[in-house]
Design an enzyme around this catalytic site. Structure first.
Site, PDB file in Angstrom:
ATOM      1  N   ALA A 227       0.806  -1.212   0.000  1.00 35.40           N
ATOM      2  CA  ALA A 227       0.000   0.000   0.000  1.00 35.40           C
ATOM      3  C   ALA A 227       0.842   1.267   0.000  1.00 35.40           C
ATOM      4  O   ALA A 227       0.316   2.367   0.045  1.00 35.40           O
ATOM      5  CB  ALA A 227      -0.911  -0.008   1.228  1.00 35.40           C
ATOM      6  N   GLY A 228       2.163   1.119  -0.041  1.00 38.71           N
ATOM      7  CA  GLY A 228       3.023   2.303   0.006  1.00 38.71           C
ATOM      8  C   GLY A 228       3.232   2.797   1.418  1.00 38.71           C
ATOM      9  O   GLY A 228       3.709   3.911   1.628  1.00 38.71           O
TER      10      GLY A 228
ATOM     11  N   SER B 298       6.749  -3.746   4.466  1.00 37.12           N
ATOM     12  CA  SER B 298       7.876  -4.691   4.398  1.00 37.12           C
ATOM     13  C   SER B 298       9.076  -4.140   5.169  1.00 37.12           C
ATOM     14  O   SER B 298       9.767  -4.886   5.876  1.00 37.12           O
ATOM     15  CB  SER B 298       8.261  -4.982   2.946  1.00 37.12           C
ATOM     16  OG  SER B 298       8.724  -3.812   2.310  1.00 37.12           O
TER      17      SER B 298
ATOM     18  N   ASP C 212      12.385   3.924   3.390  1.00 40.77           N
ATOM     19  CA  ASP C 212      11.365   3.240   4.201  1.00 40.77           C
ATOM     20  C   ASP C 212      11.966   2.670   5.486  1.00 40.77           C
ATOM     21  O   ASP C 212      11.442   2.896   6.584  1.00 40.77           O
ATOM     22  CB  ASP C 212      10.713   2.093   3.412  1.00 40.77           C
ATOM     23  CG  ASP C 212       9.836   2.582   2.274  1.00 40.77           C
ATOM     24  OD1 ASP C 212       9.929   3.769   1.931  1.00 40.77           O
ATOM     25  OD2 ASP C 212       9.049   1.773   1.739  1.00 40.77           O
TER      26      ASP C 212
HETATM   27  C1  MEV Z   1       8.491   3.568  -2.097  1.00 46.91           C
HETATM   28  O1  MEV Z   1       7.924   3.615  -0.792  1.00 46.91           O
HETATM   29  C2  MEV Z   1       9.152   4.860  -2.435  1.00 46.91           C
HETATM   30  C3  MEV Z   1       9.855   4.920  -3.787  1.00 46.91           C
HETATM   31  O2  MEV Z   1      10.504   6.195  -3.826  1.00 46.91           O
HETATM   32  C4  MEV Z   1      10.871   3.833  -3.949  1.00 46.91           C
HETATM   33  C5  MEV Z   1      12.076   3.994  -3.040  1.00 46.91           C
HETATM   34  O3  MEV Z   1      12.277   5.055  -2.437  1.00 46.91           O
HETATM   35  O4  MEV Z   1      12.835   3.002  -2.970  1.00 46.91           O
HETATM   36  C6  MEV Z   1       8.880   4.854  -4.938  1.00 46.91           C
END
Ligand code: MEV
Length: 322
Positions: A102-103, A107, A150
């Site tokens: 879901a962003g 994980s 993340d």
């Molecule tokens: C993913 O949560 C964020 C992106 O910028 C990928 C990353 O930072 O590795 C899309």
């Protein structure tokens, strides 16, 4: 045999996703939904992983290869076993409040909590920065070559200004006047695939996309200043600009646009997609007293809406019996 429980928060990226992969800065905040991991040292030769959320179990050999949805957890556990000098195996049970795919960094939060729990079960308490570095190895298995934002924000908590290869700076920010509202498009997305697509676009039109990337970088630097001053109206306006840049690189969708415009019309200070896009969640920033109205407008079209506080606490060992 040692046992420990650790937890780590999910995140939402307020500014700079995708552009961060190519070296621009980004800002993420930890949100008040956590992954919890219990680790019990077994003395055996295996890393056993159970996910309560996914209803899955699997076993991996310590130091061996593997695959499947639980393999990244085993990689995180193996890193922690090595770091803490623990001989033998471990049983890891994952229980997460963070919606997957879901962003929201589920994980990464699981990997961060796993590293901390396994090391703590062996009597070693690692610094959050080191936990993040070890968890990154599991993130590489999930996402290919992620920026590392993340796992960094999940380990540190609060608000973080991050630049790949350079590191993270915690931003001093008082989020008490505002709430973060997250709404799901209902469509899962694949971070690795979205990242590849954006980089391919950049490589196809470097003289055009270079401007978009530099605009994103300037936007993040400016947003960090407003964040530390508590200037949330300016922050909301910059979130809207950031969303436009993400649309420009092709990661928005009809569902995302609908949620973003609903949030803005219901009084959000700003709204944008968050994370990789192509589905997943949008994030809106709203004055605390308006957050309910924004959430209500989003619930008309989204099955999952969260009003989440910013979570100051990053990775934390919650229980330890050794
Ligand atoms: C993913 O949560 C964020 C992106 O910028 C990928 C990353 O930072 O590795 C899309």
């Amino acid at each position: 045999m040692g046992r420990a429980v650790a937890s780590a928060p999910g995140k939402t990226i307020l500014f700079g996703e995708h552009f961060v992969v190519a070296g621009e800065p980004a800002i993420a905040v930890a949100v008040g939904l956590r992954a919890r991991v219990e680790a019990v040292l077994t003395g055996g030769r295996e890393i056993e992983v159970e996910s309560r959320n996914l209803g899955l179990r699997a076993s991996f050999t310590v130091g061996g290869d593997g695959g499947g949805p639980l393999y990244p957890v085993a990689v995180a556990a193996a890193e922690a076993l090595r770091e803490a000098g623990i001989e033998g195996g471990v049983r890891v049970v994952v229980d997460s409040e963070i919606p997957p795919a879901a962003g929201m960094g589920s994980s990464a939060a699981v990997a961060v909590a796993t590293v901390a729990a396994v090391a703590a079960a062996g009597g070693v308490e690692l610094e959050p920065g080191r936990v993040s570095e070890l968890a990154y190895r599991a993130e590489e298995v999930v996402h290919g070559k992620p920026s590392g934002i993340d796992n960094t924000v999940s380990a540190l908590g609060g608000a973080v200004l991050y630049r790949k290869g350079v590191g993270a700076r915690s931003l001093e920010a008082d989020f008490s006047p505002v709430s973060i509202v997250l709404a799901d498009t209902g469509r899962p997305r694949n971070t690795g695939e979205m990242v590849r697509r954006v980089l391919e676009l950049r490589d196809a039109f470097p003289e055009v996309l270079g401007h978009v990337y530099r605009a994103a970088g300037a936007l993040v630097e400016r947003a960090a200043v407003h964040l530390e001053r508590g200037e949330f109206e300016a922050l909301g306006r910059l979130m809207n600009v950031n969303h436009g840049l993400l649309s420009a690189v092709g990661v928005s969708t009809v569902e995302i646009e609908e949620l973003v415009y609903r949030a803005r019309e219901a009084g959000a200070l700003g709204a944008k997609l968050t994370g990789a896009g192509g589905g997943g969640f949008i994030v809106a920033l709203a004055w605390r007293e308006s957050a309910g109205k924004v959430a209500e407008a989003l619930r008309e079209v989204s099955g999952r809406v969260y009003v989440a506080p910013v979570e100051a606490v990053g990775v934390r060992v919650e229980e330890r019996d050794i």
